[in-house]
Design a protein around this motif. Structure first.
Motif, short mmCIF file in Angstrom:
data_model
loop_
_atom_site.label_atom_id
_atom_site.label_comp_id
_atom_site.label_asym_id
_atom_site.label_seq_id
_atom_site.Cartn_x
_atom_site.Cartn_y
_atom_site.Cartn_z
N LEU A 278 -11.70 99.54 6.26
CA LEU A 278 -11.69 99.88 7.69
C LEU A 278 -11.53 101.38 7.92
O LEU A 278 -12.07 101.92 8.91
N ASN A 279 -10.79 102.06 7.04
CA ASN A 279 -10.45 103.46 7.28
C ASN A 279 -11.18 104.45 6.38
O ASN A 279 -10.93 105.67 6.49
N CYS A 280 -12.04 103.96 5.50
CA CYS A 280 -12.80 104.86 4.63
C CYS A 280 -13.62 105.82 5.48
O CYS A 280 -14.20 105.43 6.51
N VAL B 248 -13.15 84.42 0.04
CA VAL B 248 -12.43 85.39 0.87
C VAL B 248 -13.22 86.69 0.96
O VAL B 248 -13.42 87.24 2.05
N SER B 249 -13.64 87.19 -0.18
CA SER B 249 -14.34 88.48 -0.20
C SER B 249 -15.65 88.41 0.59
O SER B 249 -16.00 89.36 1.32
N GLN B 250 -16.38 87.32 0.48
CA GLN B 250 -17.64 87.19 1.21
C GLN B 250 -17.42 87.16 2.72
O GLN B 250 -18.16 87.79 3.49
N THR B 251 -16.39 86.42 3.16
CA THR B 251 -16.13 86.31 4.59
C THR B 251 -15.72 87.66 5.18
O THR B 251 -16.20 88.07 6.25
N LEU B 252 -14.83 88.36 4.51
CA LEU B 252 -14.38 89.66 5.01
C LEU B 252 -15.50 90.69 4.96
O LEU B 252 -15.62 91.54 5.86
N THR B 253 -16.34 90.63 3.93
CA THR B 253 -17.48 91.55 3.84
C THR B 253 -18.42 91.36 5.02
O THR B 253 -18.88 92.33 5.65
N LYS B 254 -18.69 90.09 5.35
CA LYS B 254 -19.57 89.79 6.48
C LYS B 254 -18.95 90.24 7.80
O LYS B 254 -19.65 90.75 8.69
N ALA B 255 -17.63 90.08 7.93
CA ALA B 255 -16.96 90.50 9.16
C ALA B 255 -17.06 92.01 9.35
O ALA B 255 -17.26 92.50 10.47
N ILE B 256 -16.93 92.78 8.27
CA ILE B 256 -17.03 94.23 8.36
C ILE B 256 -18.46 94.66 8.68
O ILE B 256 -18.70 95.54 9.52
#
Length: 594
Positions: free
Chosen positions: A62-64, A24-32
């Motif tokens: 997203l909001n940092c 999960v973390s890898q996929t979301l990291t790549k999407a960002i």
């Protein structure tokens, strides 16, 4: 400052801190990193596996103020407010308490407005499967085409309850149960940072009790720390969780193998006295039998989780039972676990289950006490019964060897067989005794079970409304059984001939269904003490009776209900007997022909 629970204090704040959900973390990291942010996500998985934590990390990413970034700083105003739950751009909604259509309508109105502080407005809907059907329908259009500044994150522990129309509009991420080793590693890090003294055995007990949920594991660690105030060992954790000591589990298994009922009852009684949860005890026994089953099949193979059970214990106790017996014990414990939910006396329920395992007792039907046997067991039981009956006959000397018939005898028998119907000038009718193809069965065995089969056959005829067959066969009498043949004796040749010539095939088909295996009939007649296999006997031809005209009886209508008297004075004995049986079968309402 108020005390903050460990699971809240050590909630992961970055993707790097996330335990057990690397996919999960890898996929979301790549999407960002590639700026491929979807408008809606569905996080599905067991409780305590990080769904809400990942949603908040994603919102911060997203909001940092330094982002969008897969590694939010956690120090800027936006990150800090999201962590504290005070951000005006991140809305965490509990669908269990806001499940109606009105709440979703309000949400649809607020999504139109731009973010107040960050780049995105993030809506985290927890336990989304609790929404009503109307609320889901109201959410559909907004979820499909939200404003560009809105991201929906739906979290659920029961993804199958989320309509497919909702799922098709989201990117789904399945969260896995966290492995015990990963939970132990995280707990050890938390304990070191917090100053908690705890043994490795205690950490493994907590990890197994958490069942893949890191939040539950941190809660148990927090509870144990509050109780002890010092070093935490495995026994203290077991005491907190209400678990049975491992040695008691091993002792119960040993006692079952040795059929030591007293030891089983004693250990169970001690567990009840100590206030142990019997459902938990049943689950632990089942888990240990599972370990024995896997060890017996795979041994000490790498990558197999034996839940902390020492290999020497597994090797010793796995040899106490054959593989099929271990599986049978697991099934019996599963039955006991189901019964415990509704039992007014849980202790008695578990005692009965353990003692049945101890004595290898078979389950029985409650109404009759009859043992429940499988198809193979039933066949074996029938074979054993036949062998026992034959042995008894041999011991009593009732079984005689059947000599082989010489060829000359066979020829003689063939010469005296019933002639074909096409040949003329051969005596026919009552002068010839009907013969059968097979020899009469010898060594007839009579027992109550076979007689019950005969009664069951007659009852089945009645149930299926086989009136002609029942009218014939109800006059038969069960004589005995020889292997796959039932011998039935009729009072007259007429009944025997009727059973043989008209109903034989249908009767044997039904008999085979009743018995459960191919079974034949052997018919005999008490009238002349003969059966199907008796040799044909040609009687002396009778002299033709002298014809004397009789007065014509007065004609009556066929529709009359009056009984017509039958004059049997001129009938010989055989004809008179046959007429009596015909009246017995078909009734005495005889109507003359016009």
């Amino acid at each position: 400052m108020a005390y903050v629970a460990l699971y809240r204090r050590w909630r992961p704040s970055t993707f790097a801190d996330l335990a057990g959900q690397r996919h999960v973390s890898q996929t979301l990291t790549k999407a960002i990193e590639t700026n491929k942010i979807s408008h809606a996500y569905l996080f599905a998985g067991p409780r305590g596996t990080g769904k809400t934590s990942v949603a908040k990390i994603f919102a911060k990413a997203l909001n940092c103020q330094e982002g969008p970034t897969p590694a939010p700083c956690g120090k800027c105003d936006n990150c800090r407010k999201i962590t504290e739950g005070s951000s005006m751009d991140v809305f965490e909604i509990d669908a269990a308490s806001n499940r109606g259509i009105d709440e979703i309508r309000d949400l649809r109105e607020t999504v139109k407005f731009a973010p107040a502080e960050g780049r995105y407005k993030v809506y985290i809907i927890d336990e989304v499967h609790m929404l009503t059907t109307e609320a889901f329908n109201a959410l559909l259009k907004t979820l499909e085409e939200p404003p560009s500044h809105v991201v929906f994150i739906l979290a659920t522990t029961e993804a199958h309850k989320v309509p497919v129309t909702i799922q098709s509009r989201t990117q789904r991420y399945d969260f896995k149960r966290i492995l015990p080793e990963e939970i132990v590693a995280r707990l050890k890090y938390v304990a070191e940072q917090t100053g908690i003294e705890i043994t490795d055995d205690a950490l493994f007990v907590i990890a197994r009790a958490a069942d893949g949920g890191l939040r539950d594991a941190l809660s148990i660690l927090d509870q144990a720390w509050s109780l002890t105030g010092g070093a935490i060992d495995a026994d203290k954790v077991r005491e907190i969780l209400g678990l049975t000591d491992k040695k008691d589990i091993y002792d119960v298994i040993q006692a079952i193998a040795e059929k030591n009922a007293a030891a089983v009852v004693k250990i169970l009684g001690a567990a009840v006295t100590d206030g142990k949860d019997l459902k938990q005890l049943t689950a632990e026994l089942t888990a240990h039998f599972r370990n024995l089953m896997i060890f017996k099949a795979a041994g000490d193979a790498e990558g197999i989780d034996y839940q902390g059970t020492p290999v020497d214990v597994l090797a010793k106790q796995a040899n106490l039972f054959p593989h099929e017996k271990i599986i049978a014990h697991i099934n019996r414990l599963y039955d006991a676990a189901r019964e415990l939910k509704f039992s007014p006396q849980p202790r008695i329920t578990l005692e009965a289950a353990l003692l049945s395992m101890c004595f290898d007792a078979q389950p029985t039907r409650a109404a009759t006490g009859e043992k429940i046997m499988g198809a193979d067991e039933q066949k074996i039981a029938k074979l054993e019964a036949k062998v026992a009956a034959l042995s008894a006959q041999l011991a009593a000397g009732t079984v005689a060897a059947q000599p082989i018939r010489p060829a000359a005898d066979k020829a003689a028998t063939a010469a005296t067989a019933k002639p074909a119907a096409k040949k003329e000038n051969m005596p026919t009718g009552d002068n010839i005794t009907p013969a059968a193809e097979n020899a009469a069965p010898k060594n007839i065995n009579v027992n109550a079970d076979d007689e019950e089969l005969w009664k069951k056959f007659l009852a089945e005829l009645d149930i299926r409304r086989k009136v002609p067959l029942l009218a014939c066969f109800k006059h038969g009498r069960f004589v005995g059984r020889n292997d796959n043949r039932l011998q039935i004796e009729f009072p007259t040749d007429m009944y025997m001939s009727m059973a043989e010539e008209k109903y034989h095939a249908a009767a044997e088909k039904l008999l085979t269904e009743v018995v459960g295996e191919p079974t034949e009939f052997f018919f005999s007649s008490r009238e002349n003490a003969r059966g199907r296999a008796s040799a044909p006997k040609i009687a002396e031809p009778k002299a033709a009776p002298k014809f004397e005209p009789k007065p014509t009886p007065p004609k009556k209508s066929a529709k009359t209900d009056e009984k017509f008297p039958v004059d049997m004075t001129d009938l010989d004995d055989d004809e008179r007997e046959n007429m009596k049986h015909a009246i017995d079968v078909f009734g005495d309402n005889v109507v003359p022909m016009d």
